[in-house]
Design a protein around this motif. Sequence first.
Motif, PDB file in Angstrom:
ATOM      1  N   SER A  19       2.493   1.587  -3.408  1.00 58.81           N
ATOM      2  CA  SER A  19       1.523   2.112  -4.377  1.00 58.81           C
ATOM      3  C   SER A  19       1.352   3.613  -4.221  1.00 58.81           C
ATOM      4  O   SER A  19       1.341   4.363  -5.216  1.00 58.81           O
ATOM      5  CB  SER A  19       0.184   1.394  -4.192  1.00 58.81           C
ATOM      6  OG  SER A  19      -0.773   1.926  -5.075  1.00 58.81           O
ATOM      7  N   ASN A  69       2.297   5.978  -7.254  1.00 58.07           N
ATOM      8  CA  ASN A  69       1.153   6.603  -7.943  1.00 58.07           C
ATOM      9  C   ASN A  69       0.848   8.030  -7.515  1.00 58.07           C
ATOM     10  O   ASN A  69       0.315   8.810  -8.311  1.00 58.07           O
ATOM     11  CB  ASN A  69      -0.093   5.736  -7.770  1.00 58.07           C
ATOM     12  CG  ASN A  69       0.060   4.409  -8.471  1.00 58.07           C
ATOM     13  OD1 ASN A  69       0.506   4.348  -9.611  1.00 58.07           O
ATOM     14  ND2 ASN A  69      -0.302   3.336  -7.790  1.00 58.07           N
ATOM     15  N   LYS A 124       0.836  -1.202   0.000  1.00 58.74           N
ATOM     16  CA  LYS A 124       0.000   0.000   0.000  1.00 58.74           C
ATOM     17  C   LYS A 124       0.873   1.256   0.000  1.00 58.74           C
ATOM     18  O   LYS A 124       0.620   2.203  -0.755  1.00 58.74           O
ATOM     19  CB  LYS A 124      -0.928  -0.010   1.215  1.00 58.74           C
ATOM     20  CG  LYS A 124      -1.882   1.150   1.259  1.00 58.74           C
ATOM     21  CD  LYS A 124      -2.820   1.050   2.452  1.00 58.74           C
ATOM     22  CE  LYS A 124      -3.739   2.253   2.498  1.00 58.74           C
ATOM     23  NZ  LYS A 124      -4.634   2.209   3.651  1.00 58.74           N
TER      24      LYS A 124
END
Length: 157
Positions: free
Chosen positions: A121, A125, A118
């Motif tokens: 990411s 991102n 997580k």
Amino acid sequence: MNEPLDRFDRRLLQELQNDGHLTNNELGERIALSPSQCSRRRMRLEAEGYICGYQAKINRQKIGLDMIVIIAVTLATHNRDNAYKFSQLINALPEVLEAYALTGEMDYHIKVAVRNLKDLSRFVNDILLPHESVQHLKTSIVLDTLKTFEGFPILET
């Protein structure tokens, strides 16, 4: 002007690289010099920039950083301004442990420590990909560490 390193200087550097907590007494015992000679040499090596500082080695898993990721980055454009913007970004991110400008296919490799997928990411991102300097990246999650940096080889001259 820097004095050339002799065998005692090289041994002193190696011992301090192995354990930065060593006292001058302990150093003297290990390299066969008096504590005062070790102190003078250490101060000279610090003043001449051979020794840049001292820091503790932290167990990353104990502080919750379970993942190491290598990220290969290609810049959007190849000019000095864009490279500077990317450098500023990388230097402001505490997750980035190391960063290297490269020759070849990719422009940079960065080594990142995160807690979990997580966090990876979010890092990729929400931080890297939206940045104006970044065109493309490839992530590789480290499965196993075969060797970590334990110090530079102190070579005979």
